[in-house]
Enzyme design. Structure first.
Site, PDB file in Angstrom:
ATOM      1  N   ASP A  92       2.919 -61.395  51.238  1.00  0.00           N
ATOM      2  CA  ASP A  92       1.882 -61.203  50.221  1.00  0.00           C
ATOM      3  C   ASP A  92       2.446 -61.621  48.872  1.00  0.00           C
ATOM      4  O   ASP A  92       3.411 -61.038  48.386  1.00  0.00           O
ATOM      5  CB  ASP A  92       1.457 -59.728  50.199  1.00  0.00           C
ATOM      6  CG  ASP A  92       0.181 -59.484  49.407  1.00  0.00           C
ATOM      7  OD1 ASP A  92      -0.111 -60.270  48.489  1.00  0.00           O
ATOM      8  OD2 ASP A  92      -0.516 -58.490  49.698  1.00  0.00           O
ATOM      9  N   ARG A 152       0.741 -61.668  45.994  1.00  0.00           N
ATOM     10  CA  ARG A 152      -0.092 -61.198  44.892  1.00  0.00           C
ATOM     11  C   ARG A 152       0.674 -60.346  43.888  1.00  0.00           C
ATOM     12  O   ARG A 152       1.609 -59.644  44.244  1.00  0.00           O
ATOM     13  CB  ARG A 152      -1.277 -60.395  45.443  1.00  0.00           C
ATOM     14  CG  ARG A 152      -2.288 -61.253  46.156  1.00  0.00           C
ATOM     15  CD  ARG A 152      -3.387 -60.442  46.789  1.00  0.00           C
ATOM     16  NE  ARG A 152      -2.903 -59.656  47.925  1.00  0.00           N
ATOM     17  CZ  ARG A 152      -3.691 -58.965  48.742  1.00  0.00           C
ATOM     18  NH1 ARG A 152      -5.001 -58.961  48.540  1.00  0.00           N
ATOM     19  NH2 ARG A 152      -3.183 -58.280  49.745  1.00  0.00           N
TER      20      ARG A 152
END
Length: 200
Positions: free
Chosen positions: A111, A113
């Site tokens: 991930d 983000r």
């Protein structure tokens, strides 16, 4: 049919994340908030490979039922890999990899983000206390790191189908997402052969 207003932000790199204000949230209390990563395939075209479109629709209904809230629509396609890389991960998933291994095979983290922009958007909207609609503990930690007070978590469980089952299983087993409905669905699947053999 949900009353909303859009607040468009301009990020340093020229991206335009959007704050979708649903109803009239009470900013003096913890506000129900959904951090939603843009998903062209799920949000716009209704892809069954993920749960993104369903999460967005459910969030709108939940926030309206709560009397108001905020959805931050963030420019984070494919967990911030971008649309082209997301399509590459789909190809790898079709060859047998799960969503985590597909990302890492391309040289990315599971991930990518960052929630600093989301925290800043909330602060600019006057929202410093949130009830976060999420199954992902990383979002709670990500906002808290940037000074947003997390008053609680509201689960957001969407329909499970044959196309997103493997994706959701990887999210729960390998990325720590809390999906109680998935646990129940897997238990039912495991119970089916036993029921069939007993019926025979």
């Amino acid at each position: 049919g949900v009353a909303t207003r859009f607040v468009v932000f301009r990020a340093a790199l020229g991206e335009c994340p959007v704050g979708v204000i649903v109803g009239k949230p009470d900013l003096s209390r913890p506000v129900p908030v959904r951090l939603h990563s843009a998903c062209l395939t799920g949000d716009v075209f209704g892809s069954r490979r993920c749960d993104c479109g369903d999460q967005l629709k459910l969030s709108l209904k939940r926030l309206a039922a709560e009397g108001g809230g905020i959805i931050l629509y963030l420019v984070q396609e494919g967990r911030a890999l971008g649309l082209s890389n997301k399509m590459r991960t789909y190809q790898l998933q079709d060859s047998g990899l799960d969503t985590v291994d597909a990302n890492t095979t391309l040289g990315f983290d599971d991930d990518e983000r960052d929630y600093g922009i989301a925290a800043r958007m909330l602060q600019m909207l006057g929202c410093n206390q949130v009830l976060l609609l999420t199954n992902n503990p990383a979002k709670l930690n990500g906002l808290a790191e940037f000074g947003i007070e997390i008053a609680g978590r509201l689960p957001i469980e969407t329909p499970i189908n044959s196309d997103n089952l493997r994706y959701l299983t990887a999210k729960a087993a390998r990325s720590g997402h809390r999906l109680e409905n998935l646990v129940a669905a897997l238990a039912e699947i495991e119970a089916e052969p036993t029921a069939a053999s007993m019926a025979g």
